[in-house]
Design a protein around this motif. Structure first.
Motif, short mmCIF file in Angstrom:
data_model
loop_
_atom_site.label_atom_id
_atom_site.label_comp_id
_atom_site.label_asym_id
_atom_site.label_seq_id
_atom_site.Cartn_x
_atom_site.Cartn_y
_atom_site.Cartn_z
N SER A 153 -8.82 -4.76 -4.20
CA SER A 153 -9.39 -4.84 -5.55
C SER A 153 -8.43 -4.24 -6.58
O SER A 153 -8.63 -4.41 -7.78
CB SER A 153 -10.75 -4.14 -5.60
OG SER A 153 -10.56 -2.74 -5.53
N GLN A 154 -7.41 -3.52 -6.13
CA GLN A 154 -6.46 -2.90 -7.07
C GLN A 154 -5.22 -3.77 -7.31
O GLN A 154 -4.36 -3.42 -8.10
CB GLN A 154 -6.00 -1.54 -6.53
CG GLN A 154 -7.15 -0.55 -6.40
CD GLN A 154 -6.66 0.83 -5.99
OE1 GLN A 154 -5.47 1.14 -5.99
NE2 GLN A 154 -7.60 1.69 -5.64
N LEU A 155 -5.14 -4.89 -6.61
CA LEU A 155 -3.90 -5.68 -6.67
C LEU A 155 -3.67 -6.31 -8.05
O LEU A 155 -2.57 -6.24 -8.59
CB LEU A 155 -3.93 -6.80 -5.62
CG LEU A 155 -3.71 -6.38 -4.17
CD1 LEU A 155 -3.96 -7.56 -3.24
CD2 LEU A 155 -2.29 -5.86 -3.99
N PRO B 117 0.84 -1.20 0.00
CA PRO B 117 0.00 0.00 0.00
C PRO B 117 0.87 1.24 0.00
O PRO B 117 1.97 1.24 0.58
CB PRO B 117 -0.76 -0.11 1.33
CG PRO B 117 0.15 -0.90 2.21
CD PRO B 117 0.90 -1.85 1.32
N THR B 118 0.40 2.31 -0.64
CA THR B 118 1.14 3.58 -0.54
C THR B 118 1.03 4.14 0.87
O THR B 118 1.96 4.76 1.39
CB THR B 118 0.65 4.61 -1.59
OG1 THR B 118 1.55 5.72 -1.56
CG2 THR B 118 -0.77 5.08 -1.34
N PHE B 119 -0.11 3.87 1.54
CA PHE B 119 -0.37 4.42 2.87
C PHE B 119 0.26 3.49 3.91
O PHE B 119 -0.36 2.56 4.42
CB PHE B 119 -1.88 4.54 3.09
CG PHE B 119 -2.25 5.31 4.34
CD1 PHE B 119 -2.13 6.69 4.38
CD2 PHE B 119 -2.72 4.66 5.47
CE1 PHE B 119 -2.47 7.41 5.52
CE2 PHE B 119 -3.06 5.37 6.62
CZ PHE B 119 -2.94 6.75 6.64
N ASP C 193 -8.35 -12.63 2.15
CA ASP C 193 -8.70 -13.69 1.18
C ASP C 193 -8.30 -13.33 -0.25
O ASP C 193 -7.67 -14.15 -0.93
CB ASP C 193 -10.21 -14.01 1.24
CG ASP C 193 -10.54 -14.96 2.39
OD1 ASP C 193 -9.59 -15.48 3.02
OD2 ASP C 193 -11.74 -15.15 2.67
N PRO C 194 -8.62 -12.12 -0.75
CA PRO C 194 -8.19 -11.80 -2.12
C PRO C 194 -6.67 -11.78 -2.28
O PRO C 194 -6.15 -12.15 -3.33
CB PRO C 194 -8.76 -10.39 -2.35
CG PRO C 194 -9.77 -10.16 -1.28
CD PRO C 194 -9.42 -11.05 -0.15
N VAL C 195 -5.95 -11.39 -1.22
CA VAL C 195 -4.48 -11.37 -1.28
C VAL C 195 -3.97 -12.81 -1.44
O VAL C 195 -3.13 -13.11 -2.29
CB VAL C 195 -3.89 -10.73 0.00
CG1 VAL C 195 -2.36 -10.72 -0.05
CG2 VAL C 195 -4.43 -9.32 0.22
N CYS C 196 -4.49 -13.70 -0.60
CA CYS C 196 -4.04 -15.11 -0.63
C CYS C 196 -4.39 -15.76 -1.96
O CYS C 196 -3.60 -16.52 -2.52
CB CYS C 196 -4.66 -15.89 0.52
SG CYS C 196 -4.15 -15.30 2.14
N VAL D 140 -0.45 0.31 -4.30
CA VAL D 140 -1.91 0.38 -4.49
C VAL D 140 -2.45 1.39 -3.48
O VAL D 140 -1.81 1.68 -2.46
CB VAL D 140 -2.62 -0.98 -4.31
CG1 VAL D 140 -2.25 -1.96 -5.41
CG2 VAL D 140 -2.36 -1.58 -2.93
N ASP D 141 -3.65 1.89 -3.77
CA ASP D 141 -4.30 2.86 -2.87
C ASP D 141 -4.90 2.11 -1.68
O ASP D 141 -4.82 0.89 -1.59
CB ASP D 141 -5.39 3.62 -3.65
CG ASP D 141 -5.69 4.99 -3.04
OD1 ASP D 141 -5.20 5.28 -1.94
OD2 ASP D 141 -6.42 5.78 -3.69
#
Ligand SMILES: Cc1ncc(COP(=O)(O)O)c(C=O)c1O
Length: 351
Positions: free
Chosen positions: A90-92, A57-59, A116-119, A78-79
């Motif tokens: 959702s930006q990955l 993440p940028t943050f 979950d989406p990361v994995c 990603v934001d």
């Protein structure tokens, strides 16, 4: 002190490592000198080659980008999600390239990333996951502790963290190979077979046995610390939830937020920013801290030619409109009340 095991050998190091790994549900713990060095050795043990990419993440804190740059690799951003302030998963997918090797989710201010989406993406694309759980000891994603989900995870035990060793950090690893490599990198890559003969460059990022003894005692108290943080989160939210002028931290249905820091974000129709809010709260006797400034807005990274013309509107907005309220473990109900009265008074004034 009496045993004289005051440097980095000694039983408390092993106890702290195994207790923290067990608490988070990981196989191995490797204690290091702080959270930044934890990220450095975690990324170093991925075996990246120049030009490889790590999505983050940028943050976040600069330690994340630093670890990737020092490994000769490239941070790709990603934001963040406008509700949790954690990486917007959702930006990955759009950021995955043939050079992507790993994803670094950062659990921001005590709230977990939607893992979950990361994995799933990591599985599909053969990527490693390095969690940065420095701010989220004991936070849970769908019942699993953060720092126990990725291949590697990093913690800080700095004074303001949920458990602390003064300065300190740890990398947790799933695989024996990663753990062995981490131990070597933390200790100058000394070889087992021949002392003072080196075939790789390492670091001295060792934690002391004295600090680890503090860590063992802190692990005993973690449930009480988390209870206090969650009480603080609930107390602030109860008192501030009716204010349309600010957005408050959330706890998604799948999350256990440990409210490491209680952040607030000014609504867009307030005609001043968080820096000005901080000044006004200070005049009422309340000290605050600013939010992170995104990695894409850091001069030192821009000078390296990174992130040219990239924009991340959510991170840019909360960097300017967010701050966090006093969030220490010793905060009393009276102090929460005082802080909230000041916030309500300042925000009640217009202009
Ligand atoms: C998300 C995150 N990662 C890493 C670190 C670095 O930890 P340390 O200060 O122990 O180097 C911090 C520190 O606050 C942090 O917030």
């Amino acid at each position: 002190m009496r045993t004289a095991w005051i440097s980095s050998e000694g039983r408390f190091i092993r106890e702290f490592e195994s207790q923290w790994a067990a608490y988070c549900g990981m196989n191995h713990g490797v204690a290091v000198s702080n959270g930044t060095t934890a990220l450095e050795v975690a990324v170093a043990c991925l075996g990246l080659t120049p030009g490889d990419e790590v999505i983050m993440p940028t943050f976040t804190i600069i330690s994340c980008a630093l670890a990737v740059i020092e490994a000769g690799a490239v941070p790709v951003l990603v934001d963040c999600d406008p509700r949790t302030w954690c990486m917007d998963t959702s930006q990955l997918e759009a950021k995955i390239s043939p050079r992507t090797r790993a994803i670094m989710p950062v659990h921001i201010y005590g709230h977990p990333v939607d893992m979950d989406p990361v994995c799933e993406l990591a599985r599909q694309h053969g990527l490693l996951i390095v969690e940065d759980a420095a701010e989220a000891h004991g936070a849970e994603y769908k019942g699993r502790k953060v720092g126990g989900i990725g291949d590697l995870s990093c913690f800080s035990f700095y004074a303001n963290k949920i458990i602390s060793t003064g300065e300190g950090g740890m990398v947790l690893a799933k695989s024996d190979e990663h753990a062995e490599r981490l131990r070597s990198l933390r200790n100058l890559c000394f070889r087992q077979d021949r002392r003072f003969y080196h075939t790789e460059l390492g670091h001295n990022y060792r934690l002391t046995n004295l600090q680890a003894a503090v860590g063992v005692a802190q692990v005993e108290q973690i449930e009480e610390h988390i209870r206090r943080k969650r009480w603080m989160g609930k107390s602030y939210t109860e008192r501030l939830r009716e204010l349309p002028q600010i957005e408050l931290p959330v706890e998604e249905a799948w999350a256990k937020n440990v409210y490491w820091m209680y952040g607030i974000v000014l609504a867009d129709d307030i005609d001043y920013d968080a820096a000005e809010l901080a000044v006004r709260l200070r005049q009422e006797g309340v000290d605050t801290r600013p939010f992170f400034l995104g990695m894409h807005e850091q001069p030192v990274l821009q000078e390296k030619g990174l992130f040219a013309d990239e924009h991340y509107p959510v991170a840019e907005r909360i960097a300017r409109r967010g701050l966090y309220l006093p969030s220490g473990l010793t905060l009393t109900e009276e102090q929460v009340e005082t802080v909230c009265k000041a916030v309500i008074k300042v925000l009640g004034r217009r202009g």
